[in-house]
Motif scaffolding. Sequence first.
Motif, PDB file in Angstrom:
ATOM      1  N   SER A  71       4.832   9.834  -1.106  1.00 17.27           N
ATOM      2  CA  SER A  71       4.305   8.438  -0.416  1.00 17.27           C
ATOM      3  C   SER A  71       5.391   7.590   0.198  1.00 17.27           C
ATOM      4  O   SER A  71       6.292   7.646  -0.706  1.00 17.27           O
ATOM      5  CB  SER A  71       3.247   7.806  -1.162  1.00 17.27           C
ATOM      6  N   ILE A 117      -4.135   4.546  -2.203  1.00 11.75           N
ATOM      7  CA  ILE A 117      -3.743   3.943  -1.241  1.00 11.75           C
ATOM      8  C   ILE A 117      -3.396   2.429  -1.555  1.00 11.75           C
ATOM      9  O   ILE A 117      -2.287   1.611  -1.673  1.00 11.75           O
ATOM     10  CB  ILE A 117      -4.439   3.889  -0.109  1.00 11.75           C
ATOM     11  N   VAL A 157       0.968  -0.995  -0.002  1.00 14.17           N
ATOM     12  CA  VAL A 157      -0.086   0.140   0.135  1.00 14.17           C
ATOM     13  C   VAL A 157       0.943   1.274   0.042  1.00 14.17           C
ATOM     14  O   VAL A 157       2.001   1.194   0.413  1.00 14.17           O
ATOM     15  CB  VAL A 157      -0.721  -0.007   1.116  1.00 14.17           C
ATOM     16  N   HIS A 158       0.191   2.388  -0.609  1.00 18.59           N
ATOM     17  CA  HIS A 158       0.840   3.610  -0.268  1.00 18.59           C
ATOM     18  C   HIS A 158       0.406   4.489   1.062  1.00 18.59           C
ATOM     19  O   HIS A 158      -0.684   4.187   1.213  1.00 18.59           O
ATOM     20  CB  HIS A 158       0.393   4.616  -1.495  1.00 18.59           C
ATOM     21  N   SER A 159       1.375   5.188   1.336  1.00 11.54           N
ATOM     22  CA  SER A 159       1.031   5.655   2.821  1.00 11.54           C
ATOM     23  C   SER A 159       1.485   7.209   2.227  1.00 11.54           C
ATOM     24  O   SER A 159       2.573   7.843   2.179  1.00 11.54           O
ATOM     25  CB  SER A 159       2.041   5.141   3.868  1.00 11.54           C
ATOM     26  N   TYR A 178      -8.484   8.972  -2.726  1.00  9.43           N
ATOM     27  CA  TYR A 178      -7.425   8.696  -1.540  1.00  9.43           C
ATOM     28  C   TYR A 178      -7.250   7.259  -1.316  1.00  9.43           C
ATOM     29  O   TYR A 178      -6.356   6.564  -1.662  1.00  9.43           O
ATOM     30  CB  TYR A 178      -7.991   9.491  -0.309  1.00  9.43           C
ATOM     31  N   SER A 227       0.823   9.040   9.122  1.00 10.02           N
ATOM     32  CA  SER A 227       0.388   8.271   7.997  1.00 10.02           C
ATOM     33  C   SER A 227       0.458   6.774   7.939  1.00 10.02           C
ATOM     34  O   SER A 227      -0.246   5.976   7.723  1.00 10.02           O
ATOM     35  CB  SER A 227       0.733   8.973   6.689  1.00 10.02           C
ATOM     36  N   ARG A 262       6.123   3.485   1.147  1.00  8.32           N
ATOM     37  CA  ARG A 262       5.245   2.204   0.802  1.00  8.32           C
ATOM     38  C   ARG A 262       5.521   1.159   1.998  1.00  8.32           C
ATOM     39  O   ARG A 262       6.437   1.125   2.302  1.00  8.32           O
ATOM     40  CB  ARG A 262       6.145   1.549  -0.555  1.00  8.32           C
ATOM     41  N   SER A 303      -4.359  15.845   1.652  1.00  6.52           N
ATOM     42  CA  SER A 303      -3.330  14.662   1.476  1.00  6.52           C
ATOM     43  C   SER A 303      -2.486  15.089   0.085  1.00  6.52           C
ATOM     44  O   SER A 303      -3.293  16.013  -0.601  1.00  6.52           O
ATOM     45  CB  SER A 303      -4.223  13.477   1.007  1.00  6.52           C
ATOM     46  N   ILE A 359      -2.041   3.921   7.848  1.00 10.68           N
ATOM     47  CA  ILE A 359      -2.271   2.879   6.628  1.00 10.68           C
ATOM     48  C   ILE A 359      -2.224   1.366   7.230  1.00 10.68           C
ATOM     49  O   ILE A 359      -2.706   0.675   6.658  1.00 10.68           O
ATOM     50  CB  ILE A 359      -1.443   3.435   5.872  1.00 10.68           C
TER      51      ILE A 359
END
Length: 337
Positions: A73, A332, A40-42, A328, A139, A75, A69, A143
Amino acid sequence: MSTSRRPRSGSRTRRSTIKNPVNYLGRSRRAGSPAAFLTVHSFAKVNLGLKFVGQRADGYHELRTVFHSVDLSDRLTFTPRRDSSIVLKCSDVRLPLMADNLVVAAAELLYAAAGARRGVDIMLEKRIPVGAGLGGGSSNAAITLLALCRLFRLELHPARLLEIASSLGSDVPFFLLGGRVLGIGRGNELFPLPDVKAAAILLAVPKDLRIGTQDAYQRASLWLTNSRQANNMARFGSAVFEKVSALELFANDFESVLFPEYPELQHLKAALLAVGARSAQMTGSGSAVFGLFPSISDARRAEKELRSRLSASSLLTFVVRSIPRSQYLKRIFAASE
Ligand code: C5P
């Protein structure tokens, strides 16, 4: 390095309030076996505005802030383990990997709340500068909550998830919502604001200047005590709602607190304006300063000019776009597609 789960201390009992919860939080995946891993991206945030109202009885500062946001990011990759350990590895060797890392703390609290048993390996690849007011650690924590719910199909009420997020840190609940959000209280009571057209943003972070959040707030207390200015909350409120149809800046009180101590931050803001930013401001308690530009190509041109005007080796720069809430969550989880 491995951490075994253990109960958190009793200090993590602060409550969060969410006035307008969105319905995706806590939703489970379709039935089936858990994925082999989940990446996932944060995403980072900027504060479009931040105003101190005063000091609270619990020692925190009462705030009015607007978060947004942005698409810078880190990861995170989560891989289920055969045992029950939570094991964090990080690309940045300076970060603590045990329970004082917010990612591990988030996983521990979630496991305790959801009664989860299966352990997980977590790989954190850092890109968001640490101690820059971009919310990287907060973040990562939020996440982690979302990703583990999805990976292990944990059923948790959204209000409970927000409560856990709030106990991890004042900014953590914002990262469960994303987009543009008004935060009050400690910054953890959230009112989502409508999406607006994405903006091009140039982030500039002095490489050798990290400002501790706690230290910045201590300075804020002194500033509040000495300041004769009336905190005109009505003006902040009306600015937020007047500017609700566009992505605008509202001023950040941390500038008054920190610019006298760190004049290089004030120079950085002036430099962003000089290379064409239509407005510029520090985010959170710094040290990142950012400027808004009409387009990504304008922001890239400005980045080059900024780096040639200032000592490029002392500055990290990133050209990013704001992320509307409508994109968003998709973005993610897009990291694993
Ligand atoms: O909530 P969080 O753990 O991120 O806060 C870090 C520190 O920042 C707190 O210990 C507190 O000193 C300060 N803080 C504050 N008022 C807020 C948020 C944070 O004084 N609204």
